[in-house]
Design a protein around this motif. Sequence first.
Motif, PDB file in Angstrom:
ATOM      1  N   LEU A  22       0.829  -1.209   0.000  1.00 20.45           N
ATOM      2  CA  LEU A  22       0.000   0.000   0.000  1.00 20.45           C
ATOM      3  C   LEU A  22       0.863   1.260   0.000  1.00 20.45           C
ATOM      4  O   LEU A  22       0.564   2.229  -0.705  1.00 20.45           O
ATOM      5  N   VAL A  23       1.931   1.246   0.784  1.00 22.50           N
ATOM      6  CA  VAL A  23       2.849   2.395   0.834  1.00 22.50           C
ATOM      7  C   VAL A  23       3.514   2.599  -0.523  1.00 22.50           C
ATOM      8  O   VAL A  23       3.611   3.730  -1.028  1.00 22.50           O
ATOM      9  N   MET A  24       3.975   1.521  -1.128  1.00 23.77           N
ATOM     10  CA  MET A  24       4.627   1.630  -2.425  1.00 23.77           C
ATOM     11  C   MET A  24       3.659   2.112  -3.494  1.00 23.77           C
ATOM     12  O   MET A  24       4.014   2.944  -4.355  1.00 23.77           O
ATOM     13  N   GLN A  25       2.436   1.630  -3.474  1.00 27.35           N
ATOM     14  CA  GLN A  25       1.436   2.097  -4.418  1.00 27.35           C
ATOM     15  C   GLN A  25       1.236   3.606  -4.287  1.00 27.35           C
ATOM     16  O   GLN A  25       1.172   4.330  -5.293  1.00 27.35           O
ATOM     17  N   LYS A  26       1.117   4.064  -3.053  1.00 28.53           N
ATOM     18  CA  LYS A  26       0.902   5.486  -2.793  1.00 28.53           C
ATOM     19  C   LYS A  26       2.055   6.325  -3.333  1.00 28.53           C
ATOM     20  O   LYS A  26       1.842   7.380  -3.946  1.00 28.53           O
ATOM     21  N   MET A  27       3.273   5.866  -3.120  1.00 26.12           N
ATOM     22  CA  MET A  27       4.433   6.636  -3.564  1.00 26.12           C
ATOM     23  C   MET A  27       4.599   6.576  -5.090  1.00 26.12           C
ATOM     24  O   MET A  27       5.022   7.548  -5.718  1.00 26.12           O
ATOM     25  N   PHE A  28       4.239   5.464  -5.689  1.00 24.01           N
ATOM     26  CA  PHE A  28       4.298   5.358  -7.151  1.00 24.01           C
ATOM     27  C   PHE A  28       3.276   6.286  -7.805  1.00 24.01           C
ATOM     28  O   PHE A  28       3.517   6.818  -8.898  1.00 24.01           O
ATOM     29  N   GLN A  29       2.126   6.463  -7.154  1.00 29.82           N
ATOM     30  CA  GLN A  29       1.062   7.291  -7.722  1.00 29.82           C
ATOM     31  C   GLN A  29       1.491   8.744  -7.901  1.00 29.82           C
ATOM     32  O   GLN A  29       0.965   9.453  -8.755  1.00 29.82           O
ATOM     33  N   ARG A  30       2.461   9.190  -7.112  1.00 28.64           N
ATOM     34  CA  ARG A  30       2.970  10.549  -7.266  1.00 28.64           C
ATOM     35  C   ARG A  30       3.577  10.752  -8.649  1.00 28.64           C
ATOM     36  O   ARG A  30       3.595  11.866  -9.179  1.00 28.64           O
ATOM     37  N   LEU A  53      12.566   0.570  -7.588  1.00 26.35           N
ATOM     38  CA  LEU A  53      12.901   1.930  -7.989  1.00 26.35           C
ATOM     39  C   LEU A  53      13.396   1.974  -9.436  1.00 26.35           C
ATOM     40  O   LEU A  53      13.168   2.958 -10.146  1.00 26.35           O
ATOM     41  N   GLY A  54      14.053   0.924  -9.866  1.00 22.03           N
ATOM     42  CA  GLY A  54      14.425   0.832 -11.269  1.00 22.03           C
ATOM     43  C   GLY A  54      13.185   0.772 -12.153  1.00 22.03           C
ATOM     44  O   GLY A  54      13.125   1.400 -13.218  1.00 22.03           O
ATOM     45  N   TYR A  55      12.192   0.016 -11.689  1.00 20.25           N
ATOM     46  CA  TYR A  55      10.909  -0.080 -12.398  1.00 20.25           C
ATOM     47  C   TYR A  55      10.239   1.293 -12.462  1.00 20.25           C
ATOM     48  O   TYR A  55       9.722   1.696 -13.515  1.00 20.25           O
ATOM     49  N   LEU A  56      10.260   2.022 -11.340  1.00 19.96           N
ATOM     50  CA  LEU A  56       9.650   3.350 -11.292  1.00 19.96           C
ATOM     51  C   LEU A  56      10.377   4.316 -12.217  1.00 19.96           C
ATOM     52  O   LEU A  56       9.743   5.087 -12.959  1.00 19.96           O
ATOM     53  N   LYS A  63      14.799  10.274 -12.839  1.00 19.74           N
ATOM     54  CA  LYS A  63      15.855   9.751 -11.978  1.00 19.74           C
ATOM     55  C   LYS A  63      15.426   9.942 -10.529  1.00 19.74           C
ATOM     56  O   LYS A  63      15.103  11.059 -10.112  1.00 19.74           O
ATOM     57  N   ILE A  64      15.389   8.856  -9.761  1.00 18.52           N
ATOM     58  CA  ILE A  64      14.907   8.885  -8.382  1.00 18.52           C
ATOM     59  C   ILE A  64      16.071   9.008  -7.411  1.00 18.52           C
ATOM     60  O   ILE A  64      17.088   8.324  -7.560  1.00 18.52           O
ATOM     61  N   ASP A  65      15.917   9.894  -6.426  1.00 18.91           N
ATOM     62  CA  ASP A  65      16.860   9.935  -5.311  1.00 18.91           C
ATOM     63  C   ASP A  65      16.526   8.741  -4.416  1.00 18.91           C
ATOM     64  O   ASP A  65      15.599   8.799  -3.604  1.00 18.91           O
ATOM     65  N   ARG A  66      17.258   7.658  -4.581  1.00 23.05           N
ATOM     66  CA  ARG A  66      16.904   6.400  -3.920  1.00 23.05           C
ATOM     67  C   ARG A  66      16.957   6.491  -2.398  1.00 23.05           C
ATOM     68  O   ARG A  66      16.099   5.939  -1.709  1.00 23.05           O
ATOM     69  N   ASP A  67      17.952   7.155  -1.872  1.00 23.71           N
ATOM     70  CA  ASP A  67      18.071   7.264  -0.415  1.00 23.71           C
ATOM     71  C   ASP A  67      16.886   8.028   0.167  1.00 23.71           C
ATOM     72  O   ASP A  67      16.314   7.619   1.189  1.00 23.71           O
ATOM     73  N   ALA A  68      16.508   9.127  -0.474  1.00 18.00           N
ATOM     74  CA  ALA A  68      15.382   9.934   0.005  1.00 18.00           C
ATOM     75  C   ALA A  68      14.075   9.160  -0.118  1.00 18.00           C
ATOM     76  O   ALA A  68      13.221   9.209   0.782  1.00 18.00           O
ATOM     77  N   PHE A  69      13.921   8.446  -1.227  1.00 15.26           N
ATOM     78  CA  PHE A  69      12.713   7.649  -1.445  1.00 15.26           C
ATOM     79  C   PHE A  69      12.568   6.588  -0.357  1.00 15.26           C
ATOM     80  O   PHE A  69      11.508   6.427   0.247  1.00 15.26           O
ATOM     81  N   LYS A  70      13.662   5.855  -0.112  1.00 21.25           N
ATOM     82  CA  LYS A  70      13.617   4.778   0.875  1.00 21.25           C
ATOM     83  C   LYS A  70      13.396   5.313   2.291  1.00 21.25           C
ATOM     84  O   LYS A  70      12.701   4.692   3.095  1.00 21.25           O
ATOM     85  N   GLU A  71      13.974   6.472   2.580  1.00 23.38           N
ATOM     86  CA  GLU A  71      13.792   7.066   3.909  1.00 23.38           C
ATOM     87  C   GLU A  71      12.326   7.421   4.144  1.00 23.38           C
ATOM     88  O   GLU A  71      11.772   7.134   5.210  1.00 23.38           O
ATOM     89  N   GLU A  72      11.695   8.014   3.142  1.00 23.67           N
ATOM     90  CA  GLU A  72      10.281   8.356   3.278  1.00 23.67           C
ATOM     91  C   GLU A  72       9.410   7.110   3.311  1.00 23.67           C
ATOM     92  O   GLU A  72       8.475   7.021   4.107  1.00 23.67           O
ATOM     93  N   ARG A  73       9.722   6.166   2.440  1.00 27.23           N
ATOM     94  CA  ARG A  73       8.970   4.906   2.422  1.00 27.23           C
ATOM     95  C   ARG A  73       9.019   4.217   3.779  1.00 27.23           C
ATOM     96  O   ARG A  73       7.990   3.785   4.317  1.00 27.23           O
ATOM     97  N   ASP A  74      10.200   4.104   4.340  1.00 28.73           N
ATOM     98  CA  ASP A  74      10.357   3.411   5.614  1.00 28.73           C
ATOM     99  C   ASP A  74       9.659   4.135   6.750  1.00 28.73           C
ATOM    100  O   ASP A  74       9.101   3.493   7.657  1.00 28.73           O
ATOM    101  N   ALA A  75       9.661   5.465   6.716  1.00 30.90           N
ATOM    102  CA  ALA A  75       8.978   6.236   7.762  1.00 30.90           C
ATOM    103  C   ALA A  75       7.469   5.989   7.710  1.00 30.90           C
ATOM    104  O   ALA A  75       6.820   5.764   8.751  1.00 30.90           O
TER     105      ALA A  75
END
Length: 224
Positions: A22-30, A53-56, A63-75
Amino acid sequence: MIKAIVFDFDGVILDSERIMYLVMQKMFQRYQVNLPLSIWSQAIGTQHGFDSLGYLEEHANVKIDRDAFKEERDALFNQLVDEEEVLPGVKSVLNQAKSLGLKIGLATSSKGEWPRKHLSRLGLSDYFQSIKSWDDVQKVKPDPALYIKSLESLEVQPKEAIAIEDSFNGSLAAKRAGMYCIVVPNAVTKQMPFGHVDGSFKSLQDVSLEKIIRYFSPELRTKA
């Protein structure tokens, strides 16, 4: 004779897999990118099974900032998971296993601190005599190493133990280790192929561990 039961963690004890999806879906929708369950399921029950993230990046052409993405996802994920209670039937099966004198283990592809934190929060830590995690092996599920380590730790043979899983990768690992395996598919794993397992339940609620043990113990069926 069955002497041990080994639980998976995510999706069996805690409904974390549904929440992560659900979290990943929400972030992909952006990025206006859909994340089909059929694609995401490659990541369930293992590590590095799918580069989300490669898929996204490919589908959003960014180009995704992977560290920032993962930090927000995990929070977001941790905030939701910390409110989750143990899945239905888990405590019942744990208490049944304890009363039957079975050894109880846990085998998870997650890092060890993750299940230990939540087992403590849920008041389940004392049930487990063995916890084997990502930290203990070179390869996680579907490789059988986690279950082999669990069997060694519990001092039982493969056919003396039952694994409880929810995913294809996890159940495949258990079967490759030579164990019996029952699955309890959840919302994000129910579409997976489970023709290789020994049994399937919609929930652990109302499951009779004694009946399952008898089913997997020919010597007991003969005496019945």
